[in-house]
Write an enzyme that holds these catalytic residues in place. Structure first.
Site, PDB file in Angstrom:
ATOM      1  N   TYR A 163      27.807  -7.621   9.361  1.00 52.96           N
ATOM      2  CA  TYR A 163      26.499  -7.764   8.803  1.00 52.96           C
ATOM      3  C   TYR A 163      26.052  -7.566   7.597  1.00 52.96           C
ATOM      4  CZ  TYR A 163      22.545  -4.626  10.736  1.00 52.96           C
ATOM      5  OH  TYR A 163      20.835  -4.886  11.249  1.00 52.96           O
ATOM      6  N   SER A 175      17.576  -6.763   6.730  1.00 51.80           N
ATOM      7  CA  SER A 175      17.563  -4.974   7.077  1.00 51.80           C
ATOM      8  C   SER A 175      17.779  -4.598   5.788  1.00 51.80           C
ATOM      9  CB  SER A 175      19.149  -4.885   8.006  1.00 51.80           C
ATOM     10  OG  SER A 175      19.925  -3.872   7.853  1.00 51.80           O
TER      11      SER A 175
HETATM   12  P1  NAD Z   1      18.586  -4.683  20.169  1.00 51.67           P
HETATM   13  O1  NAD Z   1      20.381  -3.791  20.852  1.00 51.67           O
HETATM   14  O2  NAD Z   1      17.807  -3.136  20.375  1.00 51.67           O
HETATM   15  O3  NAD Z   1      18.184  -5.697  20.693  1.00 51.67           O
HETATM   16  C1  NAD Z   1      19.249  -6.802  20.295  1.00 51.67           C
HETATM   17  C2  NAD Z   1      18.481  -8.187  20.989  1.00 51.67           C
HETATM   18  O4  NAD Z   1      18.966  -9.111  20.899  1.00 51.67           O
HETATM   19  C3  NAD Z   1      18.167  -8.005  22.314  1.00 51.67           C
HETATM   20  O5  NAD Z   1      16.926  -8.368  22.946  1.00 51.67           O
HETATM   21  C4  NAD Z   1      19.388  -8.584  22.966  1.00 51.67           C
HETATM   22  O6  NAD Z   1      19.576  -9.557  24.081  1.00 51.67           O
HETATM   23  C5  NAD Z   1      19.406 -10.032  22.171  1.00 51.67           C
HETATM   24  N1  NAD Z   1      21.041 -10.394  21.966  1.00 51.67           N
HETATM   25  C6  NAD Z   1      22.094  -9.558  21.150  1.00 51.67           C
HETATM   26  N2  NAD Z   1      23.081 -10.566  21.219  1.00 51.67           N
HETATM   27  C7  NAD Z   1      22.075 -11.792  21.679  1.00 51.67           C
HETATM   28  C8  NAD Z   1      22.773 -13.368  21.921  1.00 51.67           C
HETATM   29  N3  NAD Z   1      23.566 -14.220  21.329  1.00 51.67           N
HETATM   30  N4  NAD Z   1      21.935 -14.465  22.670  1.00 51.67           N
HETATM   31  C9  NAD Z   1      20.499 -13.857  22.636  1.00 51.67           C
HETATM   32  N5  NAD Z   1      19.757 -12.516  22.526  1.00 51.67           N
HETATM   33  C10 NAD Z   1      20.900 -11.427  21.827  1.00 51.67           C
HETATM   34  O7  NAD Z   1      18.566  -3.684  18.618  1.00 51.67           O
HETATM   35  P2  NAD Z   1      17.812  -3.822  17.737  1.00 51.67           P
HETATM   36  O8  NAD Z   1      18.061  -2.989  16.788  1.00 51.67           O
HETATM   37  O9  NAD Z   1      16.153  -3.596  18.401  1.00 51.67           O
HETATM   38  O10 NAD Z   1      17.779  -4.796  16.322  1.00 51.67           O
HETATM   39  C11 NAD Z   1      16.700  -6.457  16.662  1.00 51.67           C
HETATM   40  C12 NAD Z   1      16.645  -7.034  14.942  1.00 51.67           C
HETATM   41  O11 NAD Z   1      17.298  -5.765  13.403  1.00 51.67           O
HETATM   42  C13 NAD Z   1      18.858  -7.182  14.410  1.00 51.67           C
HETATM   43  O12 NAD Z   1      18.663  -8.315  13.799  1.00 51.67           O
HETATM   44  C14 NAD Z   1      18.668  -6.196  13.793  1.00 51.67           C
HETATM   45  O13 NAD Z   1      20.288  -7.008  12.861  1.00 51.67           O
HETATM   46  C15 NAD Z   1      18.066  -5.764  13.122  1.00 51.67           C
HETATM   47  N6  NAD Z   1      17.794  -4.380  12.361  1.00 51.67           N
HETATM   48  C16 NAD Z   1      17.837  -3.403  13.647  1.00 51.67           C
HETATM   49  C17 NAD Z   1      17.603  -2.276  12.512  1.00 51.67           C
HETATM   50  C18 NAD Z   1      17.837  -0.349  13.695  1.00 51.67           C
HETATM   51  O14 NAD Z   1      17.815   0.152  12.620  1.00 51.67           O
HETATM   52  N7  NAD Z   1      17.921  -0.755  14.528  1.00 51.67           N
HETATM   53  C19 NAD Z   1      17.726  -1.618  10.896  1.00 51.67           C
HETATM   54  C20 NAD Z   1      17.650  -2.834  10.651  1.00 51.67           C
HETATM   55  C21 NAD Z   1      17.416  -4.303  11.046  1.00 51.67           C
END
Ligand code: NAD
Length: 253
Positions: free
Chosen positions: A148, A135
């Site tokens: 985080y 991130s």
């Molecule tokens: P999201 O909530 O849409 O998806 C998260 C996914 O992780 C889902 O498929 C969920 O089922 C799965 N998950 C959560 N806990 C779990 C567990 N214990 N076991 C198995 N699966 C699990 O989130 P997102 O925004 O798509 O985030 C995905 C990644 O991207 C994360 O690592 C997040 O930190 C990172 N990220 C997101 C953003 C943003 O702005 N959305 C920015 C930077 C980084």
């Protein structure tokens, strides 16, 4: 471009992970999904991706079993994308210790367990692509996100070590550092801002973007998927240990 390659994307039933899974599949890779969801969502995804692991990424034994399952189901794992992640926001004095533990386990330790389990087979074939979804918070900090930010900085460090340990092989390990992406994880933060500040959802999105993002645009899962495809390509074989921002340009400030 990825025909014949087998990929495992953690946390891919939603958001960025699903975007990456679709981008890899569009290049011909066979992809195993992982993650939670309601029965209807999982059923619908099964038509697109027959292979799914319900492993709980907070549990080391589940992660190691998931690598074994993917190896059996796909015949091997050539591409590992560590993407599963969760968020919790609070000042450090009020940050629940249980949320700290969960975020460290899911956002950081999971990467360690999955990589350790998959590397031996990648070394045997002398080819592999490991992509860790960090991130902007792997590079800079924001208040209220102590777990985080700590976990994502950890992911960037872990990525560099794995890149060094595989530097003379055909295996690369890189991190992608996205800015705001409008997924369920971020929607919760938009909802909280709208309710705390008593503003509309649209104003909350604009406020969120204008705080950090000069482009004032969300990054999309499709754009992150395209970057992941590039990192899997032969052209990227010397991109190693990078923490690659895709953040409009949040971290250029
Ligand atoms: P999201 O909530 O849409 O998806 C998260 C996914 O992780 C889902 O498929 C969920 O089922 C799965 N998950 C959560 N806990 C779990 C567990 N214990 N076991 C198995 N699966 C699990 O989130 P997102 O925004 O798509 O985030 C995905 C990644 O991207 C994360 O690592 C997040 O930190 C990172 N990220 C997101 C953003 C943003 O702005 N959305 C920015 C930077 C980084």
């Amino acid at each position: 471009m990825l025909k014949g390659k087998r990929a495992l994307v953690t946390g891919s039933t939603s958001g960025i992970g699903l975007g990456i899974a679709r981008a890899l599949a569009a290049q011909g890779a066979r992809v195993m999904l992982n993650g939670f969801g309601d029965a209807a969502t999982l059923e619908a995804l099964k038509k697109e991706f027959p292979a799914h692991s319900g492993a709980d990424i907070s549990k080391p034994a589940d992660i190691r079993a998931m690598i074994a399952d993917a190896t059996r189901a796909l015949g091997g794992v050539d591409i590992l994308v560590n993407n599963a992640g969760i968020q919790h926001t609070a000042p450090i004095e009020q940050f629940p210790a249980e949320r700290w533990d969960a975020i460290l386990a899911i956002n950081l330790s999971s990467n360690f367990h999955a990589i350790a389990a998959v590397l031996p087979q990648m070394r045997e074939r002398n080819w592999g692509r490991i992509i860790n979804i960090a991130s902007t918070h792997g590079l800079v900090a924001s208040p209220q996100k102590v777990a985080y930010v700590a976990a994502k900085h950890g992911v960037v460090g872990l990525t560099k070590v794995v890149a060094l340990e595989t530097a003379t092989t055909g295996i690369t390990c890189n991190a992608i550092c996205p800015g705001w992406v409008l997924t369920p994880l971020v929607q919760k933060q938009v909802d909280a801002l709208a309710s705390n500040e008593k503003i509309s959802m649209e104003s909350a999105k604009t406020r969120l973007l204008s705080e950090k993002t000069p482009s004032k645009e969300f990054v999309t899962p499709e754009q992150i998927g395209a970057l992941a495809v590039f990192l899997c390509s032969d052209a990227a074989s010397n991109v190693r240990g990078a923490a690659w921002p895709i953040d409009g340009p949040w971290t250029a400030q």
